[in-house]
Design an enzyme around this catalytic site. Structure first.
Site, short mmCIF file in Angstrom:
data_model
loop_
_atom_site.label_atom_id
_atom_site.label_comp_id
_atom_site.label_asym_id
_atom_site.label_seq_id
_atom_site.Cartn_x
_atom_site.Cartn_y
_atom_site.Cartn_z
N GLY A 138 0.80 -1.22 0.00
CA GLY A 138 0.00 0.00 0.00
C GLY A 138 0.83 1.27 0.00
O GLY A 138 0.29 2.37 -0.07
N SER A 209 -2.61 -0.03 3.88
CA SER A 209 -1.55 -1.03 3.98
C SER A 209 -2.13 -2.41 3.70
O SER A 209 -3.34 -2.62 3.78
CB SER A 209 -0.88 -0.99 5.35
OG SER A 209 -1.83 -1.14 6.39
N ARG A 218 6.45 -7.07 10.31
CA ARG A 218 6.05 -7.53 11.64
C ARG A 218 5.11 -6.52 12.31
O ARG A 218 5.34 -6.06 13.42
CB ARG A 218 7.26 -7.81 12.54
CG ARG A 218 8.13 -8.94 12.07
CD ARG A 218 9.19 -9.29 13.10
NE ARG A 218 8.59 -10.00 14.22
CZ ARG A 218 8.63 -11.33 14.39
NH1 ARG A 218 9.22 -12.09 13.48
NH2 ARG A 218 8.08 -11.87 15.45
N SER A 219 4.04 -6.21 11.64
CA SER A 219 3.10 -5.19 12.06
C SER A 219 2.36 -5.57 13.34
O SER A 219 2.20 -6.75 13.67
CB SER A 219 2.09 -4.97 10.93
OG SER A 219 1.00 -4.19 11.34
N GLY A 221 -1.40 -4.28 15.43
CA GLY A 221 -2.62 -3.49 15.31
C GLY A 221 -3.10 -3.04 16.68
O GLY A 221 -2.70 -3.59 17.71
N LEU A 271 13.72 -11.67 1.46
CA LEU A 271 13.71 -13.13 1.36
C LEU A 271 12.62 -13.60 0.41
O LEU A 271 12.08 -14.70 0.56
CB LEU A 271 13.52 -13.75 2.75
CG LEU A 271 14.66 -13.54 3.74
CD1 LEU A 271 14.32 -14.16 5.08
CD2 LEU A 271 15.96 -14.14 3.21
N GLY A 272 12.27 -12.77 -0.55
CA GLY A 272 11.27 -13.16 -1.53
C GLY A 272 10.02 -12.32 -1.48
O GLY A 272 9.88 -11.42 -0.65
N TYR A 474 4.78 4.50 22.19
CA TYR A 474 4.71 5.10 20.85
C TYR A 474 4.86 6.61 21.01
O TYR A 474 3.96 7.28 21.51
CB TYR A 474 3.36 4.74 20.23
CG TYR A 474 3.19 5.03 18.76
CD1 TYR A 474 3.10 6.33 18.28
CD2 TYR A 474 3.07 3.99 17.84
CE1 TYR A 474 2.91 6.58 16.94
CE2 TYR A 474 2.86 4.24 16.50
CZ TYR A 474 2.79 5.53 16.05
OH TYR A 474 2.59 5.77 14.72
#
Length: 562
Positions: A138, A209, A218-219, A221, A271-272, A474
Site C-alpha cells: 500500500g 496497507s 512484523r506489524s 494493530g 527473502l522473496g 509510541y
C-alpha cells in the site's frame, strides 16, 4: 489500466481528504503556545507534479519485453506518476524529499502481476537480468523500506501486489483464512465480514496497507491485546524466490527446526515476495465497545495498564496517552455544545476541586469484545482497576469518537509540513520493569535535542500493545524548522530522531516495535540484536539472495551489505 488505486504521490491518504483545524477552536491557541506556530499563516503547499523533474526510465528492452510477455502490456507501466508513487513510502524523510523534488533514483518500471505465476515470472526475469526488485503493497511504510538503492547501472523494478487482493478461502473449523498478500485492510475485512469473520488486525495504516506489508514488517494493530500481532496471526505463507516457492502450511505449532515462518516475518522483501498467507480469523463479536477513562497522571495510568495486563480481563485495546498527548488530543476536538459541553466542563471542574492537575491528566481507551457476559465481566474488572489507580470513567462517547477517527491522524503530518513543522513517530517495546525509565529518559533526550538545535519542539507518547512482560511506547514528536532547505530540514530532524532511537537501545527498549527496520532504523540494529545477531541475518540474506536483487539496502546496516 491496472485497476489499482494509490495514495497521494506527495502525502498520506487519498486526494480530497486533508486535516482542517478551523472547526477545532482550541487547536490554534494550543499550537501557538507549545511550539509558536500560527496555524492561520499561509503555508507552503506541496508542489505541482508538473514541476517535478522525473528521471527517465532506464529499462533494457529485453527485460521490458519479458515483463510484457509475462503480464501483458497494460500491467507493465513506465509513466512518471506511477514511478514516483512507487519511489518512496510515507515516512517524514520520504515526504520532505518528495516535496523538494529529490528523486535521485526512481523505479524504472512498475509491474502489476495478477497471479502467483506472474509474480514468479517477474522475479525470475529480474534476477536473470541482474536487476533490482522492490515489492510494494500500500506504500504506507515509514521506515525507508521502499526507497530504491543508489544503483547507477542496474534497472529497478517495483512489483505492486495490488491486483492480488482476494480472500481465497476460509477454513471454518480451523478459524483460518487464505488471503492474497496485496489485500488492503478495508478490502480484506469487507470480504471476511461478508462471511461472518474478522481478522481483527487494525494498525494506524489500516486503510492504506496490505497483508503482505504487515507480514514483511512484523506489524501490530491496535487490537493486538486480543487478536495478537501479525506474527501471531500469520500461520502459513507462500513466498516466491528465484526459480522456486516457499510453501508453509498453516499449522498451529511445529518443531521443524529453526522457523522459516519467523524468518519471513519482518524480512522486508529481502527473502522473496509474499503472495498469500493463511491467517487466524474469528467470528464477528456479538458486542464491541471502546470506553474512555481518565487518569490523574502518567504513573497511575501506566500502573493501571500493567494491572489490567495481568488481570483476568481480556480487553481488545489497552491504550493510554501521557499528559502531552492528552492535551494535544483535547485540542483537536470540535467545539462541544449544550449538554455535552456542560457535562465535560462539570467533570473537569469536579476533578480540579479534587486536586487534579488537568495538565497531567492522561486519557485512556480500553476496548471490549465478545458475548454480553464476557464484556460485562471484563468491564467490571477493568473498572475496579481504574478506580484503584485514581481514574474515572468517561464513557462510550469519547471512545466511539476515537474509534471513528483513529485512522485519520496521519493527515495531520501533511498539514504540519505545509506550515513548517516536521512531525514523526518512533515506537519501541520494553519490559514493564524498564518502561518508566525508557519513557522519562527518551522525553529528556528529545528535549535536549530540541535545545541543541535552538528550535521549539514537542514530544508526546502513548502506551499500547500490552504483553505479559511489557508494552509498546509510541512517541510522536514535532519540531519547528524555519529553513526551506531540504538538507537542513533533514539534518535537524535526524538530530532529534537519533536522540530518541539511541535512548531506546540505551535503556532497554527495541529500535522498532511494529514499523520495521528499513533504512531509517538500520543504524541501531547491531545494538538491538548484537553484532553476532546481524551476522546471522546477513548470512541468511546472502544465502538466499547472493546477487542482492531483492530489495537491497533495506533491513541491515549499509556497511553489512555484501
Amino acid at each position: 489500466m491496472t485497476g489499482v488505486t494509490h495514495q497521494k504521490w506527495w502525502g498520506w491518504g487519498v486526494e480530497g481528504i486533508a486535516f482542517n483545524y478551523r472547526d477545532k477552536p482550541r487547536m490554534a491557541p494550543f499550537v501557538m503556545d507549545r511550539i509558536g506556530i500560527d496555524l492561520s499563516a499561509p503555508g507552503t503547499p506541496p508542489p505541482s507534479f508538473d514541476d517535478i523533474d522525473v528521471p527517465a526510465p532506464r529499462l533494457p528492452e529485453d527485460l521490458a519485453a519479458e515483463l510484457r510477455s509475462a503480464l501483458g502490456e497494460d500491467h507493465v507501466v513506465t509513466s512518471d506518476l506511477d514511478r514516483v508513487v512507487h519511489t518512496y513510502g510515507k515516512g517524514l524523510v520520504d515526504l520532505v524529499k518528495i516535496r523538494a523534488g529529490h528523486l535521485p533514483r526512481v523505479p524504472d518500471v512498475v509491474v502489476y502481476p495478477g497471479t502467483e505465476e506472474e509474480v514468479r515470472a517477474v522475479v525470475d526475469a529480474v534476477v536473470a537480468s541482474d536487476a533490482v526488485l522492490i515489492p510494494f503493497g500500500g506504500g504506507s511504510n515509514i521506515s525507508g523500506s521502499l526507497t530504491p538503492p543508489a544503483e547507477e547501472t542496474r534497472p529497478i523494478v517495483s512489483l505492486d501486489l495490488g491486483r492480488l487482493n482476494r480472500v481465497l478461502e476460509v477454513d471454518e473449523d480451523a478459524g483460518l483464512a487464505r488471503v492474497q498478500a496485496g489485500a488492503l485492510g478495508p478490502d480484506l475485512e469487507e470480504q471476511l465480514t461478508a462471511r461472518g469473520w474478522t481478522m481483527g488486525h487494525q494498525p494506524d495504516s489500516f486503510k492504506h496497507s496490505t497483508l503482505g506489508g504487515w507480514i514483511a514488517t512484523r506489524s501490530s494493530g491496535m487490537q493486538s491485546d486480543k487478536y495478537g500481532d501479525i506474527a501471531d496471526i500469520t500461520r502459513g505463507m507462500r513466498v516466491v524466490l528465484p526459480g522456486k516457492v516457499i510453501v508453509l502450511r498453516p499449522l498451529p505449532s511445529t518443531s521443524s527446526g529453526p522457523s522459516v515462518r519467523e524468518m519471513i516475518l519482518g524480512s522486508e522483501g529481502r527473502l522473496g515476495v509474499i503472495t498469500e498467507a493463511w491467517v487466524h480469523v474469528h467470528r464477528l463479536p456479538e458486542n464491541r465497545e471502546i470506553i474512555a477513562y481518565l487518569f490523574p497522571n502518567w504513573g497511575s495510568a501506566v500502573q493501571a495498564m500493567h494491572a489490567i495486563s495481568v488481570s483476568d480481563a481480556h480487553p481488545s485495546v489497552t491504550r493510554v496517552s501521557d499528559g502531552n498527548e492528552t492535551a494535544f488530543s483535547l485540542s483537536t476536538q470540535k467545539a462541544s455544545k449544550g449538554a455535552k459541553k456542560a457535562v465535560q466542563d462539570g467533570l473537569f471542574g469536579f476533578l480540579e476541586k479534587r486536586g487534579w492537575d488537568l495538565d497531567k491528566a492522561c486519557l485512556s481507551y480500553v476496548g471490549y469484545e465478545g458475548g454480553s457476559a464476557r464484556v460485562k465481566a471484563d468491564k467490571a474488572t477493568v473498572g475496579k482497576i481504574v478506580r484503584e489507580h485514581g481514574g474515572v470513567k468517561l464513557g462510550k462517547g469519547p471512545g466511539a469518537l476515537y474509534d471513528q477517527k483513529k485512522f485519520d491522524t496521519p493527515y495531520i503530518r501533511d498539514f504540519l509540513l505545509d506550515i513548517g513543522a516536521l512531525a514523526d513517530v518512533s515506537e519501541t517495546a520494553m519490559p514493564w520493569s524498564r518502561l518508566m525509565e525508557v519513557y522519562h529518559l527518551t522525553i529528556r533526550a528529545a528535549r535536549e535535542a530540541f535545545d541543541s538545535l535552538g528550535v521549539r519542539g514537542y514530544i508526546m507518547c502513548h502506551l499500547s500493545h500490552s504483553y505479559h512482560s511489557g508494552a509498546c511506547l509510541y512517541f510522536t514528536f514535532a519540531l519547528v524548522s524555519r529553513s526551506a532547505d531540504m538538507d537542513e530540514q533533514l539534518r535537524q530532524y535526524w538530530v532529534v530522531k537519533k536522540a530518541i532511537q539511541q535512548s531506546f537501545v540505551d535503556h532497554g527498549g527495541t529500535i522498532s516495535h511494529h514499523h520495521g527496520v528499513g533504512t531509517d532504523h538500520a543504524h541501531w540494529l547491531e545494538q538491538d540484536i548484537s553484532p553476532a545477531g546481524v551476522d546471522v541475518q546477513v548470512s541468511l540474506l546472502q544465502g538466499v539472495d547472493p546477487g542482492r536483487n531483492l530489495n537491497p539496502g533495506s533491513l541491515i546496516p549499509a556497511d553489512r551489505e555484501w
